[in-house]
Design a protein around this motif. Structure first.
Motif, PDB file in Angstrom:
ATOM      1  N   ILE A   1     -27.122 -25.138 -25.080  1.00  0.00           N
ATOM      2  CA  ILE A   1     -27.153 -25.718 -26.427  1.00  0.00           C
ATOM      3  C   ILE A   1     -28.361 -26.635 -26.593  1.00  0.00           C
ATOM      4  CG2 ILE A   1     -25.994 -27.388 -27.925  1.00  0.00           C
ATOM      5  CD1 ILE A   1     -23.336 -26.214 -26.934  1.00  0.00           C
ATOM      6  N   LEU A   2     -28.583 -27.468 -25.583  1.00  0.00           N
ATOM      7  CA  LEU A   2     -29.638 -28.471 -25.701  1.00  0.00           C
ATOM      8  C   LEU A   2     -31.036 -27.860 -25.563  1.00  0.00           C
ATOM      9  CD1 LEU A   2     -27.892 -31.369 -23.786  1.00  0.00           C
ATOM     10  CD2 LEU A   2     -28.280 -31.155 -26.238  1.00  0.00           C
ATOM     11  N   VAL A   3     -31.156 -26.715 -24.865  1.00  0.00           N
ATOM     12  CA  VAL A   3     -32.442 -26.007 -24.833  1.00  0.00           C
ATOM     13  C   VAL A   3     -32.838 -25.606 -26.252  1.00  0.00           C
ATOM     14  CG1 VAL A   3     -33.533 -23.814 -24.224  1.00  0.00           C
ATOM     15  CG2 VAL A   3     -32.367 -25.130 -22.482  1.00  0.00           C
ATOM     16  N   ALA A   4     -31.896 -24.998 -26.968  1.00  0.00           N
ATOM     17  CA  ALA A   4     -32.182 -24.557 -28.335  1.00  0.00           C
ATOM     18  C   ALA A   4     -32.522 -25.749 -29.233  1.00  0.00           C
ATOM     19  CB  ALA A   4     -30.983 -23.790 -28.892  1.00  0.00           C
ATOM     20  N   TRP A   5     -31.812 -26.856 -29.051  1.00  0.00           N
ATOM     21  CA  TRP A   5     -32.057 -28.038 -29.880  1.00  0.00           C
ATOM     22  C   TRP A   5     -33.434 -28.644 -29.606  1.00  0.00           C
ATOM     23  CZ3 TRP A   5     -31.687 -33.286 -27.838  1.00  0.00           C
ATOM     24  CH2 TRP A   5     -31.975 -34.254 -28.796  1.00  0.00           C
ATOM     25  N   LEU A   6     -33.798 -28.758 -28.320  1.00  0.00           N
ATOM     26  CA  LEU A   6     -35.088 -29.343 -27.972  1.00  0.00           C
ATOM     27  C   LEU A   6     -36.244 -28.510 -28.526  1.00  0.00           C
ATOM     28  CD1 LEU A   6     -34.569 -30.537 -24.287  1.00  0.00           C
ATOM     29  CD2 LEU A   6     -35.094 -31.970 -26.265  1.00  0.00           C
ATOM     30  N   LYS A   7     -36.074 -27.199 -28.516  1.00  0.00           N
ATOM     31  CA  LYS A   7     -37.127 -26.341 -29.072  1.00  0.00           C
ATOM     32  C   LYS A   7     -37.227 -26.534 -30.594  1.00  0.00           C
ATOM     33  CE  LYS A   7     -37.600 -22.114 -27.614  1.00  0.00           C
ATOM     34  NZ  LYS A   7     -37.298 -20.703 -27.250  1.00  0.00           N
ATOM     35  N   PHE A   8     -36.096 -26.827 -31.231  1.00  0.00           N
ATOM     36  CA  PHE A   8     -36.059 -26.917 -32.692  1.00  0.00           C
ATOM     37  C   PHE A   8     -36.473 -28.293 -33.200  1.00  0.00           C
ATOM     38  CE2 PHE A   8     -33.903 -28.080 -36.609  1.00  0.00           C
ATOM     39  CZ  PHE A   8     -34.202 -27.013 -37.440  1.00  0.00           C
ATOM     40  N   GLU A   9     -36.003 -29.352 -32.558  1.00  0.00           N
ATOM     41  CA  GLU A   9     -36.135 -30.707 -33.094  1.00  0.00           C
ATOM     42  C   GLU A   9     -37.592 -31.134 -33.209  1.00  0.00           C
ATOM     43  OE1 GLU A   9     -35.194 -33.165 -35.222  1.00  0.00           O
ATOM     44  OE2 GLU A   9     -33.292 -32.809 -34.193  1.00  0.00           O
ATOM     45  N   LYS A  10     -37.973 -31.609 -34.400  1.00  0.00           N
ATOM     46  CA  LYS A  10     -39.354 -32.009 -34.628  1.00  0.00           C
ATOM     47  C   LYS A  10     -39.487 -33.459 -35.068  1.00  0.00           C
ATOM     48  CE  LYS A  10     -41.287 -27.454 -35.701  1.00  0.00           C
ATOM     49  NZ  LYS A  10     -40.140 -26.702 -35.165  1.00  0.00           N
ATOM     50  N   GLU A  11     -38.383 -34.167 -35.214  1.00  0.00           N
ATOM     51  CA  GLU A  11     -38.468 -35.565 -35.633  1.00  0.00           C
ATOM     52  C   GLU A  11     -37.431 -36.404 -34.904  1.00  0.00           C
ATOM     53  OE1 GLU A  11     -37.053 -36.148 -39.769  1.00  0.00           O
ATOM     54  OE2 GLU A  11     -36.813 -33.962 -39.749  1.00  0.00           O
ATOM     55  N   TYR A  12     -37.686 -37.695 -34.903  1.00  0.00           N
ATOM     56  CA  TYR A  12     -36.771 -38.611 -34.238  1.00  0.00           C
ATOM     57  C   TYR A  12     -35.519 -38.766 -35.089  1.00  0.00           C
ATOM     58  CZ  TYR A  12     -35.046 -42.820 -31.958  1.00  0.00           C
ATOM     59  OH  TYR A  12     -34.277 -43.737 -31.279  1.00  0.00           O
ATOM     60  N   ILE A  13     -34.345 -38.514 -34.471  1.00  0.00           N
ATOM     61  CA  ILE A  13     -33.078 -38.693 -35.188  1.00  0.00           C
ATOM     62  C   ILE A  13     -32.182 -39.609 -34.378  1.00  0.00           C
ATOM     63  CG2 ILE A  13     -33.234 -36.436 -36.285  1.00  0.00           C
ATOM     64  CD1 ILE A  13     -31.143 -35.408 -34.315  1.00  0.00           C
ATOM     65  N   ALA A  14     -31.194 -40.151 -35.027  1.00  0.00           N
ATOM     66  CA  ALA A  14     -30.276 -41.087 -34.376  1.00  0.00           C
ATOM     67  C   ALA A  14     -29.574 -40.410 -33.202  1.00  0.00           C
ATOM     68  CB  ALA A  14     -29.242 -41.588 -35.382  1.00  0.00           C
ATOM     69  N   GLY A  15     -29.564 -41.086 -32.071  1.00  0.00           N
ATOM     70  CA  GLY A  15     -28.855 -40.584 -30.899  1.00  0.00           C
ATOM     71  C   GLY A  15     -29.717 -39.817 -29.915  1.00  0.00           C
ATOM     72  N   ILE A  16     -30.991 -39.570 -30.256  1.00  0.00           N
ATOM     73  CA  ILE A  16     -31.817 -38.715 -29.412  1.00  0.00           C
ATOM     74  C   ILE A  16     -32.069 -39.342 -28.036  1.00  0.00           C
ATOM     75  CG2 ILE A  16     -34.026 -39.613 -30.292  1.00  0.00           C
ATOM     76  CD1 ILE A  16     -35.099 -36.746 -30.112  1.00  0.00           C
ATOM     77  N   GLU A  17     -32.280 -40.643 -27.965  1.00  0.00           N
ATOM     78  CA  GLU A  17     -32.546 -41.299 -26.684  1.00  0.00           C
ATOM     79  C   GLU A  17     -31.322 -41.271 -25.779  1.00  0.00           C
ATOM     80  OE1 GLU A  17     -34.009 -45.171 -27.572  1.00  0.00           O
ATOM     81  OE2 GLU A  17     -36.071 -44.491 -27.845  1.00  0.00           O
ATOM     82  N   LEU A  18     -30.131 -41.552 -26.366  1.00  0.00           N
ATOM     83  CA  LEU A  18     -28.904 -41.559 -25.576  1.00  0.00           C
ATOM     84  C   LEU A  18     -28.611 -40.168 -25.018  1.00  0.00           C
ATOM     85  CD1 LEU A  18     -26.357 -42.885 -24.505  1.00  0.00           C
ATOM     86  CD2 LEU A  18     -25.272 -42.463 -26.736  1.00  0.00           C
ATOM     87  N   VAL A  19     -28.735 -39.153 -25.882  1.00  0.00           N
ATOM     88  CA  VAL A  19     -28.467 -37.790 -25.420  1.00  0.00           C
ATOM     89  C   VAL A  19     -29.483 -37.365 -24.368  1.00  0.00           C
ATOM     90  CG1 VAL A  19     -28.396 -35.371 -26.120  1.00  0.00           C
ATOM     91  CG2 VAL A  19     -27.310 -37.103 -27.548  1.00  0.00           C
ATOM     92  N   SER A  20     -30.739 -37.772 -24.494  1.00  0.00           N
ATOM     93  CA  SER A  20     -31.758 -37.432 -23.508  1.00  0.00           C
ATOM     94  C   SER A  20     -31.432 -38.036 -22.145  1.00  0.00           C
ATOM     95  CB  SER A  20     -33.137 -37.912 -23.977  1.00  0.00           C
ATOM     96  OG  SER A  20     -33.525 -37.245 -25.160  1.00  0.00           O
ATOM     97  N   SER A  21     -30.925 -39.265 -22.165  1.00  0.00           N
ATOM     98  CA  SER A  21     -30.514 -39.910 -20.914  1.00  0.00           C
ATOM     99  C   SER A  21     -29.339 -39.167 -20.285  1.00  0.00           C
ATOM    100  CB  SER A  21     -30.149 -41.370 -21.183  1.00  0.00           C
ATOM    101  OG  SER A  21     -29.643 -41.981 -20.017  1.00  0.00           O
ATOM    102  N   GLN A  22     -28.397 -38.780 -21.113  1.00  0.00           N
ATOM    103  CA  GLN A  22     -27.248 -38.020 -20.607  1.00  0.00           C
ATOM    104  C   GLN A  22     -27.694 -36.649 -20.086  1.00  0.00           C
ATOM    105  OE1 GLN A  22     -25.086 -38.143 -24.292  1.00  0.00           O
ATOM    106  NE2 GLN A  22     -23.723 -39.794 -23.610  1.00  0.00           N
ATOM    107  N   LEU A  23     -28.642 -36.043 -20.796  1.00  0.00           N
ATOM    108  CA  LEU A  23     -29.157 -34.747 -20.382  1.00  0.00           C
ATOM    109  C   LEU A  23     -29.809 -34.830 -19.007  1.00  0.00           C
ATOM    110  CD1 LEU A  23     -29.840 -31.797 -21.031  1.00  0.00           C
ATOM    111  CD2 LEU A  23     -31.890 -32.613 -22.212  1.00  0.00           C
ATOM    112  N   GLN A  24     -30.549 -35.899 -18.774  1.00  0.00           N
ATOM    113  CA  GLN A  24     -31.180 -36.094 -17.470  1.00  0.00           C
ATOM    114  C   GLN A  24     -30.145 -36.114 -16.354  1.00  0.00           C
ATOM    115  OE1 GLN A  24     -33.966 -39.447 -17.126  1.00  0.00           O
ATOM    116  NE2 GLN A  24     -32.970 -39.962 -15.186  1.00  0.00           N
ATOM    117  N   LYS A  25     -29.051 -36.829 -16.572  1.00  0.00           N
ATOM    118  CA  LYS A  25     -27.995 -36.914 -15.549  1.00  0.00           C
ATOM    119  C   LYS A  25     -27.352 -35.543 -15.304  1.00  0.00           C
ATOM    120  CE  LYS A  25     -26.883 -41.707 -16.773  1.00  0.00           C
ATOM    121  NZ  LYS A  25     -25.859 -42.615 -17.368  1.00  0.00           N
TER     122      LYS A  25
END
Length: 777
Positions: free
Chosen positions: A128-152
């Motif tokens: 799911i997050l692969v598709a989102w990362l390819k799509f997302e082009k702007e900073y949206i609320a929650g992106i930093e938190l989800v990125s940290s969770q994704l790293q883990k």
């Protein structure tokens, strides 16, 4: 009394009222939860029907993560996955608010599975997050938190071996970081932080070990992950390469590092700043070459003057591999800079290029001929004489006239260099005078080699060389160029190393020897294990005295029984070795590039126990015994290095001498051979599973054993087959060693034991071992 009793009654009533109220409230809450559950279920169904606006419901957003988990716990995995997939589509919605709400739900769900370590959901979330990362082009609320969770999550998947599931995610992160996928600086920065933190040393070490194991079916996957884990991966791979003592592994890492890309460049340059050993520099220059960017040449250029010729050679190859508009200028600079041993190949390489600057470079180099090293001086002058004819000028006429006068005065009219200079001078004068028809000009590679042979024949007959040249000019229809002019590039595109070797120089070797031109770098790579223990001076001197000789298929090179003391190093092609006697017939496997033969004569001064014949076009370098004696006189320490190498790698002839001549008492301990139904007994029946043989002799690089039964088809069946040997070392430890059956046959018809010779791929340091079992594969 009445008052007290009344008060107690009132207290009891209040408690009952409170209990009743609480019960009523709980009933209301339960009813509300049921109604909420119904509403959530209804909202989920609406959402699954493709109505993304359902996510505007705060109630649905707050409860959806728990809803998914409850579905999974109660055994409705498909329903849970269906909702997650729908959220994945919402993450790629054109509406920012929808993406933010879907990301909020995913974030809550990630926190739950990280806390409870639900391994089953990692793959779904990564997809799911692969598709989102390819799509997302702007900073949206929650992106930093989800990125940290994704790293883990990714780290847990890396450690647990879920590599297939996260490969695409790592590639996408790498592409965002490198700019292949365009993102805002803010998103790129967040992604870079996640990407960089994935390359933990333990993970990299695990990936490298899998990549280096050719039998691991995850090898390509490990390679992909290492390629896309960024600069920390590059740093780890470079350090691994530097300290790797296994040649095959080292080459594998050298092939991989360029695939990591330009992120490896700062790592490589920093390593060079630390002034590493010559072989590290050589490998780094090779990596730079494979990166393919001509602008990177500045990193390698300073090493054109490195004291080790092997490094200089790699820089020359780097120029060719990088190419670009500056390649010609760089090759000219290299020709004037590198050791004299390498100048010849650059003359040949540049001789393929038109241009006045090339001709001027050749003349500048020819002016420096008196400074050339003695052992290459004539060869280099000869090459320049041949090549300069393609760049006609008055300066070239003057230079060749001066050279002809100089050589004839010193060596006579039949001097080979004077003859070559005279031929070139005549060709230049014809071009300058306009006597040559431009339509009839021919490229270097088109001219026949009979002209050179004709000149030599005339010189033998004492015919004046100028008359010979004149006659040839009249009869050869402009074919004025000898075989030495046909030096070119190897099939692989490497710069070739030309050697002037005539047939007469090689008559002492059996067979029809002709000159050959082979890449020096190729030779140094093939024989790296031979050269690695040597000093730079030893390498340069040994290479200088090795005589390059080429044989055609079926040429007989050495006859069994000859007392020849020369050593043969095979650069390319295949050579057949054979052993025959009155009472024996031994079939032997072919030798190929990287194999050596002749040490029994060089070291032990015994007659050859085998014959040597070219099976294909064969290119070898010969260490002649007379030159060997001169070498060891200058470098006494090199004797042990060469002899150690020969002892470990020239195995089969030595074993044949031991076996046939009974040079020392044999071991004769039992060895179990797992045949896999490959062998026949004396009656022609297949030997199933196992047979017991006798171990006869062991040496550094292999061993010989016998089998009690013999069938005429057995040698041909097992010759060349790979084997796995269980070896017991002197300290009692066991080790599995791989090798090949390099020889098989019988010695005595009346006592038909099958003798089998095994050659290890990786020889032992000493022959202190015993083989207990063997599997023929």
């Amino acid at each position: 009394m009445v008052t007290k009793w009344s008060g107690e009654l009132m207290e009891i009533d209040r408690e009952k009222q409170a209990q009743a109220l609480a019960k009523a409230q709980q009933s209301i809450a339960d009813a509300e939860k049921k109604r909420e559950a119904v509403r959530v279920e209804k909202g989920v169904q609406t959402y699954l029907q493709g109505k993304k606006d359902a996510l505007y419901s705060d109630e649905l957003v707050e409860n959806l993560a728990s809803y998914i988990l409850n579905k999974y716990i109660t055994g409705e995995e498909e329903a849970a996955i269906m909702v997650l997939d729908a959220l994945g589509k919402s993450l790629c919605s054109d509406t920012v608010a929808i993406r933010e709400r879907a990301l909020m739900i995913i974030s809550v769900f990630c926190e739950i599975i990280l806390e409870e370590d639900f391994e089953e959901f990692r793959e779904v979330l990564s997809r799911i997050l692969v598709a989102w990362l390819k799509f997302e082009k702007e900073y949206i609320a929650g992106i930093e938190l989800v990125s940290s969770q994704l790293q883990k999550i990714i780290l847990r998947m890396l450690y647990s071996g879920q590599w297939h599931e996260l490969e695409n995610l790592v590639i996408i992160l790498d592409q965002i970081v490198t700019g292949t996928i365009a993102k805002s600086n803010l998103i790129r920065g967040i992604s870079s932080k996640v990407h960089e933190n994935l390359a933990e040393p333990d993970i990299l070490d695990k990936l490298v070990n899998v990549y280096l194991d050719e039998n691991d079916d995850r090898r390509l996957l490990a390679e992909s992950l290492l390629m896309h884990l960024g600069r920390h991966s590059a740093m780890f791979l470079v350090q691994k390469m530097i300290y790797c003592d296994n040649k095959e592994d080292r080459f594998a890492l050298i092939s991989l590092i360029p695939k990591v890309g330009e992120v490896s460049i700062p790592v490589l340059t920093k390593c060079l700043e630390e002034e590493p050993p010559w072989f590290v520099i050589r490998n780094i220059v090779l990596i730079i070459s494979r990166l393919g960017d001509p602008n990177l040449y500045s990193i390698a250029e300073p090493y054109l003057i490195h004291k080790d010729i092997r490094v200089q050679q790699q820089v020359v190859n780097c120029i060719e591999m990088l190419g670009g508009k500056q390649a010609r200028k760089r090759l000219l600079q290299a020709m004037m800079t590198v050791n004299d041993e390498l100048k010849g190949q650059l003359v040949i390489q540049l001789g393929q290029i038109d241009g006045k600057d090339v001709g001027l470079g050749f003349l500048d180099l020819l002016d420096q001929r008196h400074t050339f090293a003695g052992h290459v001086q004539d060869d280099l002058i000869h090459k320049l004489c041949i090549k300069v004819k393609f760049y006609p000028s008055l300066r070239a006429v003057d230079a060749l006239q001066e050279l002809i006068s100089e050589r004839r005065e010193r060596y006579g009219k039949s001097d080979k260099i004077a003859l070559a200079a005279a031929t070139s001078l005549q060709a230049i004068e014809m071009k300058l005078n306009g006597d040559e028809d431009p339509d009839e000009e021919k490229g270097e590679m088109a001219f026949a080699d009979e002209i050179n042979e004709a000149i030599e024949e005339m010189v033998v007959d004492n015919e004046d060389s100028s008359i010979a040249a004149e006659r040839l000019a009249e009869s050869a229809e402009d074919e004025l160029f000898s075989v030495e002019e046909m030096d070119g590039l190897s099939e692989g595109g490497e710069i070739v190393d030309g050697f002037d070797e005539t047939v007469s120089d090689s008559e002492e070797h059996s067979g029809e020897a002709i000159p050959y031109y082979s890449s020096q770098d190729h030779h140094l790579m093939v024989w790296s294990k031979l050269y690695e223990p040597m000093t730079t001076e030893e390498v340069n001197e040994l290479f200088a005295i090795l005589k390059p000789v080429s044989f055609q298929a079926n040429d007989e090179i050495v006859v069994q029984g000859e007392k020849l003391r020369d050593l043969y190093l095979i650069d390319s092609g295949f050579a057949g070795i054979a052993h025959a006697g009155e009472k024996c017939e031994i079939q032997l496997a072919s030798l190929q590039a990287g194999e050596i033969i002749g040490s029994e004569g060089l070291i032990e001064a015994v007659s050859w126990s085998v014959s040597l014949r070219a099976q294909t076009d064969l290119q070898v370098r010969v260490l002649e015994y007379s030159n060997y004696l001169k070498l060891v006189k200058t470098f006494p320490e090199i004797t042990q290095k060469i002899e150690d190498y020969c002892t470990r790698h020239d195995v089969v002839p030595h074993l044949i001498n031991l076996t046939g001549g009974k040079a020392k008492e044999s071991i004769s301990n039992d060895i179990t051979i797992r045949t896999h139904s490959l062998l026949y007994d004396s009656t022609g029946e297949l030997v199933e599973n196992e047979i017991t043989g006798s171990l006869i002799h062991v040496v550094h690089g292999g061993y010989c054993f016998t089998l009690p039964s013999y069938h005429e088809d057995n040698p041909e069946i097992i010759l060349g087959r790979q084997v796995s040997s269980e070896v017991e070392q002197s300290d009692g430890s066991t080790r599995k060693c791989f090798g090949v059956i390099a020889g098989a046959g019988i010695y005595e018809k009346k006592d038909p034991h099958l003798y089998v010779y095994v050659k290890f791929y990786h020889p032992f340091d000493s022959p202190e071992y015993s083989c207990k079992s063997l599997e023929i594969m």
